[in-house]
Every structure is written in C-alpha cells, then in structure tokens.
Design an enzyme around this catalytic site. Structure first.
Site, mmCIF file in Angstrom:
data_model
loop_
_atom_site.group_PDB
_atom_site.id
_atom_site.type_symbol
_atom_site.label_atom_id
_atom_site.label_comp_id
_atom_site.label_asym_id
_atom_site.label_seq_id
_atom_site.Cartn_x
_atom_site.Cartn_y
_atom_site.Cartn_z
ATOM 1 N N ASP A 38 0.808 -1.221 0.000
ATOM 2 C CA ASP A 38 0.000 0.000 0.000
ATOM 3 C C ASP A 38 0.845 1.277 0.000
ATOM 4 O O ASP A 38 2.006 1.271 0.405
ATOM 5 C CB ASP A 38 -0.877 0.042 1.263
ATOM 6 C CG ASP A 38 -1.977 -0.992 1.249
ATOM 7 O OD1 ASP A 38 -2.046 -1.793 0.306
ATOM 8 O OD2 ASP A 38 -2.774 -0.989 2.209
ATOM 9 N N HIS A 89 -6.153 2.885 -4.020
ATOM 10 C CA HIS A 89 -6.108 3.095 -2.565
ATOM 11 C C HIS A 89 -6.534 4.520 -2.223
ATOM 12 O O HIS A 89 -6.293 4.999 -1.119
ATOM 13 C CB HIS A 89 -4.689 2.818 -2.062
ATOM 14 C CG HIS A 89 -4.554 2.680 -0.579
ATOM 15 N ND1 HIS A 89 -5.475 2.035 0.224
ATOM 16 C CD2 HIS A 89 -3.576 3.100 0.276
ATOM 17 C CE1 HIS A 89 -5.071 2.070 1.488
ATOM 18 N NE2 HIS A 89 -3.935 2.714 1.544
ATOM 19 N N HIS A 93 -5.522 9.534 0.743
ATOM 20 C CA HIS A 93 -5.436 8.662 1.923
ATOM 21 C C HIS A 93 -6.252 9.204 3.088
ATOM 22 O O HIS A 93 -5.808 9.233 4.239
ATOM 23 C CB HIS A 93 -3.967 8.480 2.349
ATOM 24 C CG HIS A 93 -3.706 7.158 3.012
ATOM 25 N ND1 HIS A 93 -3.723 6.992 4.374
ATOM 26 C CD2 HIS A 93 -3.443 5.932 2.500
ATOM 27 C CE1 HIS A 93 -3.457 5.716 4.660
ATOM 28 N NE2 HIS A 93 -3.288 5.057 3.542
ATOM 29 N N HIS A 183 3.506 -2.427 3.147
ATOM 30 C CA HIS A 183 3.582 -1.050 2.650
ATOM 31 C C HIS A 183 4.889 -0.784 1.908
ATOM 32 O O HIS A 183 5.964 -1.056 2.448
ATOM 33 C CB HIS A 183 3.458 -0.061 3.820
ATOM 34 C CG HIS A 183 2.114 -0.071 4.464
ATOM 35 N ND1 HIS A 183 1.735 -1.043 5.373
ATOM 36 C CD2 HIS A 183 1.039 0.740 4.310
ATOM 37 C CE1 HIS A 183 0.481 -0.815 5.746
ATOM 38 N NE2 HIS A 183 0.035 0.251 5.125
HETATM 39 ZN ZN ZN Z 1 -2.714 3.096 3.207
#
Ligand code: ZN
Length: 241
Positions: A38, A89, A93, A183
């Site tokens: 991510d 995503h 954010h 991540h």
């Molecule tokens: Zn994230």
C-alpha cells in the site's frame, strides 16, 4: 507467537459481517496467498521492491495513491509490465467514513480515472485508506464498480517493529487464501520502508518452505495463474507448468 487476541478479525461475528461485504481473504484449501503493498508508488521503495519480487518470481498487488501515481506513472506501468496487479487506494489517503459521499466519490474517482488511463482499464479492487470503512462506504465502492478489499494478515510493518517481527507476525497469521497487507509507501513518498523490503524475502522463503505459492489478488480469487509472470515463475511451478 500467539495470535493477537486484540484483532477484531478474530471475532467470528465481525468476520461474518465483513466477509459478506468485502474481500478479507479467499476461501480456498490451496496453499496460495496474495502479497499486497500500500501507499506507493514510492521512488525510494518501489523500484527495489520490484527488483526483489522479480528476482523471487513473486507476483503482488499494489494499492497505489493517486497523489503519488499521478507523477510516477512509470512505476505503475513497470509493476504491471512485470506481472503485478494495481488497485486503487484513493487519492489523498483520507478516512472515507468521515466524508460526505460526494467527497468520497471524488477521492475514489480521481485515482480510478488516473489508473484507467495508465492501465488501459479501470482497476478491479479498492482498499479503503487506514482500513476505515462502513456500510455506506462499501455500498458506494460497489456502485463505483469496485470490489472492496482489506486483508486478513496485517503485521503493522509501517510502524517499523523490526524485520524479524514483521516476518514472524505474517507467518503466525497466514493460512490458505490469506491476503497480506504490507507497505511500500507512506505519508511521504520517500518514507523509509527498508524493514518491509527486508522482510519480504524472509516471508517468501518461509512460506514457500511451507508449500505456499503467490498470486495477484485476481489470481487468488479466480484461481488463474495467468496474470503471473512467465513459465519459470513459482506460480507456474505450483501448477506443474
Ligand atoms: Zn494506506
């Protein structure tokens, strides 16, 4: 290490409710899992991660942020060219449940349209930022054409608990059909993800020793190894190719 007892995902009622509304893991007895990354693409972390995944022959899924992807389309294209999948995503954010629906749609569509231009087709999956969602958000994502996805193995690698702990947490929780959340990006495009990168090789080696193979999310859901890289790939080997 024992299962983390504080994880909501261990509560059966929570699993049932969520499992019917979004993808947390895939119901399979085959020893297959999906690695997901991510918050990129990151000019610092994504290139060495792609190098590593290429060397290991592991396909993965990248949940990218529009705020980074809009200037790093090259990294998105490289990931896809090398057999990986790319999902949405969001753009900034932001925690979607706190926003009115019009702003949620903007957060989703800005990156969805960007990725559709880069990929040549709209992304299939959406992972809500911070894992924050509710019934309204999941419904909205479905209306926007997405399959909402979280995952069931989260070693909190972004808090940098140490490479060994990241590996250990993943190995403790992983089972057939697991979706593992890692991540390659962060609050800054250049966030330090060296622990995660170092953990990936340990995770892949240990899971292979246990008989696991790796798929993109689409590959895991459809049982199709076709999205993975060439015939020398572990996925192809898993299937006797
Ligand atoms: Zn994230």
């Amino acid at each position: 290490m024992p299962q983390r007892p504080d994880s909501l995902l261990d509560v059966p009622q929570v699993r049932d409710w969520m499992g019917s509304r979004l993808l947390m893991n895939v119901d399979t007895e085959e020893r297959l899992v999906a690695l997901t990354f991510d918050d990129g693409p990151s000019p610092r972390n994504t290139p060495p991660l792609l190098d590593l995944l290429g060397r290991l022959g592991v396909p993965a899924t990248f949940f990218v942020l529009g705020r980074y992807a809009r200037t790093r389309g090259d990294l998105v294209r490289r990931a896809v060219a090398e057999g990986h999948e790319v999902g949405n995503h969001g753009t900034w954010h932001v925690p979607l449940p706190l926003l009115p629906s019009a702003l949620v749609r903007r957060e989703v569509r800005t990156t969805g349209e960007l990725l559709a231009r880069i990929l040549g087709h709209p992304p299939r999956y959406y992972r809500p930022a911070l894992g924050w969602f509710n019934g309204r958000i999941l419904e909205l994502l479905r209306e926007e054409g997405y399959r909402p996805v979280i995952g069931d193995v989260y070693p909190v690698d972004s808090k940098k608990p140490g490479t060994e702990r990241i590996v250990e947490r993943v190995l403790t929780r992983t089972r057939p059909g697991s979706i593992i959340i890692l991540h390659d990006g962060g609050w800054r495009a250049r966030s330090d993800r060296r622990q995660t990168l170092a953990a990936v090789e340990g995770i892949v080696t240990a899971l292979r020793d246990r008989g696991y193979g790796f798929r993109t999310l689409t590959g895991l859901e459809t049982g199709d190894a076709g999205l993975t890289r060439g015939t020398g790939s572990p996925a192809a080997r898993d299937r006797g190719a």
